[in-house]
Design a protein around this motif. Structure first.
Motif, PDB file in Angstrom:
ATOM      1  N   ILE A  16      -5.596  16.470  -0.785  1.00  0.00           N
ATOM      2  CA  ILE A  16      -5.149  18.168  -0.671  1.00  0.00           C
ATOM      3  C   ILE A  16      -4.985  18.370  -1.962  1.00  0.00           C
ATOM      4  CG2 ILE A  16      -3.751  19.592   0.264  1.00  0.00           C
ATOM      5  CD1 ILE A  16      -3.284  17.793   2.526  1.00  0.00           C
ATOM      6  N   ASN A  17      -5.835  19.250  -2.279  1.00  0.00           N
ATOM      7  CA  ASN A  17      -5.822  20.072  -3.815  1.00  0.00           C
ATOM      8  C   ASN A  17      -5.609  18.963  -4.768  1.00  0.00           C
ATOM      9  OD1 ASN A  17      -5.728  22.698  -2.819  1.00  0.00           O
ATOM     10  ND2 ASN A  17      -3.507  22.393  -2.474  1.00  0.00           N
ATOM     11  N   GLY A  18      -6.694  18.113  -4.615  1.00  0.00           N
ATOM     12  CA  GLY A  18      -6.806  16.783  -5.831  1.00  0.00           C
ATOM     13  C   GLY A  18      -5.679  15.649  -5.663  1.00  0.00           C
ATOM     14  N   GLY A  19      -4.823  15.866  -4.571  1.00  0.00           N
ATOM     15  CA  GLY A  19      -3.819  14.948  -4.608  1.00  0.00           C
ATOM     16  C   GLY A  19      -4.195  14.094  -3.264  1.00  0.00           C
ATOM     17  N   VAL A  20      -3.860  12.656  -2.993  1.00  0.00           N
ATOM     18  CA  VAL A  20      -4.013  11.735  -1.964  1.00  0.00           C
ATOM     19  C   VAL A  20      -2.610  11.368  -1.586  1.00  0.00           C
ATOM     20  CG1 VAL A  20      -5.044  10.034  -0.835  1.00  0.00           C
ATOM     21  CG2 VAL A  20      -6.140  11.356  -2.621  1.00  0.00           C
ATOM     22  N   ARG A  21      -2.068  11.916  -0.832  1.00  0.00           N
ATOM     23  CA  ARG A  21      -0.601  11.201  -0.203  1.00  0.00           C
ATOM     24  C   ARG A  21      -0.976   9.604   0.730  1.00  0.00           C
ATOM     25  NH1 ARG A  21       3.068  14.852  -1.004  1.00  0.00           N
ATOM     26  NH2 ARG A  21       2.275  17.073  -1.335  1.00  0.00           N
TER      27      ARG A  21
ATOM     28  N   ARG B 213      -5.078   0.028 -15.989  1.00  0.00           N
ATOM     29  CA  ARG B 213      -5.851  -1.041 -14.705  1.00  0.00           C
ATOM     30  C   ARG B 213      -5.350  -0.660 -13.681  1.00  0.00           C
ATOM     31  NH1 ARG B 213      -7.188  -6.385 -17.127  1.00  0.00           N
ATOM     32  NH2 ARG B 213      -8.934  -5.007 -18.196  1.00  0.00           N
ATOM     33  N   GLU B 214      -3.939  -0.631 -13.573  1.00  0.00           N
ATOM     34  CA  GLU B 214      -3.145  -0.479 -12.212  1.00  0.00           C
ATOM     35  C   GLU B 214      -3.617   0.880 -11.527  1.00  0.00           C
ATOM     36  OE1 GLU B 214       1.040  -2.733 -13.444  1.00  0.00           O
ATOM     37  OE2 GLU B 214       0.936  -0.547 -13.780  1.00  0.00           O
ATOM     38  N   PHE B 215      -3.778   1.711 -12.317  1.00  0.00           N
ATOM     39  CA  PHE B 215      -4.213   3.094 -11.750  1.00  0.00           C
ATOM     40  C   PHE B 215      -5.561   3.045 -10.976  1.00  0.00           C
ATOM     41  CE2 PHE B 215      -6.213   7.340 -11.602  1.00  0.00           C
ATOM     42  CZ  PHE B 215      -4.954   8.243 -10.968  1.00  0.00           C
ATOM     43  N   ARG B 216      -6.343   2.247 -11.859  1.00  0.00           N
ATOM     44  CA  ARG B 216      -7.679   2.223 -11.154  1.00  0.00           C
ATOM     45  C   ARG B 216      -7.811   1.653  -9.856  1.00  0.00           C
ATOM     46  NH1 ARG B 216     -11.845   0.365 -15.784  1.00  0.00           N
ATOM     47  NH2 ARG B 216     -13.434   0.616 -14.369  1.00  0.00           N
TER      48      ARG B 216
ATOM     49  N   VAL C  11      -2.279  10.322 -12.300  1.00  0.00           N
ATOM     50  CA  VAL C  11      -1.003  10.113 -12.315  1.00  0.00           C
ATOM     51  C   VAL C  11      -0.455   9.952 -10.708  1.00  0.00           C
ATOM     52  CG1 VAL C  11      -0.500  12.567 -12.095  1.00  0.00           C
ATOM     53  CG2 VAL C  11       1.345  10.777 -12.983  1.00  0.00           C
ATOM     54  N   VAL C  12       0.587   9.229 -10.493  1.00  0.00           N
ATOM     55  CA  VAL C  12       1.293   9.064  -9.269  1.00  0.00           C
ATOM     56  C   VAL C  12       2.673   9.555  -9.402  1.00  0.00           C
ATOM     57  CG1 VAL C  12       1.998   7.219  -7.597  1.00  0.00           C
ATOM     58  CG2 VAL C  12      -0.171   6.703  -8.892  1.00  0.00           C
TER      59      VAL C  12
ATOM     60  N   GLU D 285       2.426  10.506  -4.069  1.00  0.00           N
ATOM     61  CA  GLU D 285       0.907  11.571  -4.223  1.00  0.00           C
ATOM     62  C   GLU D 285       0.187  10.647  -5.353  1.00  0.00           C
ATOM     63  OE1 GLU D 285      -0.464  15.898  -4.809  1.00  0.00           O
ATOM     64  OE2 GLU D 285       1.759  15.197  -4.440  1.00  0.00           O
ATOM     65  N   LEU D 286      -1.108  10.527  -5.070  1.00  0.00           N
ATOM     66  CA  LEU D 286      -1.759  10.089  -6.198  1.00  0.00           C
ATOM     67  C   LEU D 286      -2.724  11.015  -6.516  1.00  0.00           C
ATOM     68  CD1 LEU D 286      -3.294   7.705  -7.941  1.00  0.00           C
ATOM     69  CD2 LEU D 286      -4.960   7.302  -5.843  1.00  0.00           C
ATOM     70  N   ASP D 287      -2.707  11.691  -7.782  1.00  0.00           N
ATOM     71  CA  ASP D 287      -3.380  12.616  -8.319  1.00  0.00           C
ATOM     72  C   ASP D 287      -4.592  12.272  -9.115  1.00  0.00           C
ATOM     73  OD1 ASP D 287      -4.447  14.731  -9.628  1.00  0.00           O
ATOM     74  OD2 ASP D 287      -2.447  15.708 -10.558  1.00  0.00           O
TER      75      ASP D 287
END
Length: 218
Positions: free
Chosen positions: A123-128, A153-156, A140-141, A133-135
């Motif tokens: 939703i609006n670029g964020g995944v809950r 690497r952790e973010f990917r 960013v988390v 929430e993952l933007d």
């Protein structure tokens, strides 16, 4: 993010594959139902683009098989069949969206993004997922609006798992998603990233099972 392109028209397939890769997607392109079945057996895709008129059968057959197995893979049908009856049949059989040829490339790409967003709860670029929430756009988390510092690497790795939440993702699929073909894969890269993520997000944030891989549960 890895997608499956099932298209036997070589010109259309090459153009769509190139456009998707420019947007950062990893694309597996196959031209038959048989090749698509094999790809789906070994890879967890974020979505599939499915042509209906394929050399070894009707794409609707594959769609029905997947839905009968309980496979909720987001599927965007792209086909020359413009009849209302076929469109309704595909949607009733479980297609997430339907585009007819000749299509506008930008529309196809926008519709693909939309079906992936719906499937991941974005939703609006964020995944809950859980309390987080993952933007994806901001990379960013957050928890309760506060950012959690992750390595690139952790973010990917987390992005790949979250966009396939509820499905097992194998170690090899994660490696394919975070490396390009020219990069040597380090043997402990995935384990190291998972360890870091669990330390920062909690042990329960990512589950694992021998022989299956890793999973984020919403």
């Amino acid at each position: 993010m890895q997608v499956l392109l099932i298209e036997d028209d070589l010109a259309l397939g090459a153009g769509l594959k190139a456009a998707l890769e420019q947007l950062g997607y990893a694309v597996d392109w196959v031209v038959t139902l048989d090749d698509a079945e094999q790809a789906l057996d070994y890879t967890a895709f974020a979505a599939a683009l499915l042509d209906l008129g394929l050399p070894d059968g009707d794409g609707l057959t594959l769609l029905r098989r997947l839905r009968k197995r309980g496979n909720g893979l987001p599927i965007l049908v792209i086909t020359a069949r413009s009849q209302r009856e076929t469109r309704l049949q595909a949607l009733n059989d479980g297609a997430d969206d339907y585009v007819t040829k000749p299509y506008d490339l930008d529309e196809v790409l926008a519709r693909l993004k939309a079906v992936i967003r719906r499937s991941t709860g974005e939703i609006n670029g964020g995944v809950r997922f859980g309390p987080y929430e993952l933007d994806l756009e901001g990379r960013v988390v957050r928890q309760d609006g506060k950012p959690i510092r992750l390595t690139a690497r952790e973010f990917r790795v987390l992005s790949l798992l979250v966009t396939r939440a509820g499905r097992w993702v194998s170690k090899s699929d994660i490696e394919n998603g975070i490396y390009d073909d020219a990069t040597d894969v380090e043997s402990n890269t995935v384990e190291s990233a998972i360890y870091g993520l669990r330390k920062k997000l909690g042990m329960e944030s990512i589950v694992s099972a021998r022989g299956l891989g890793y999973m984020v549960v919403r």
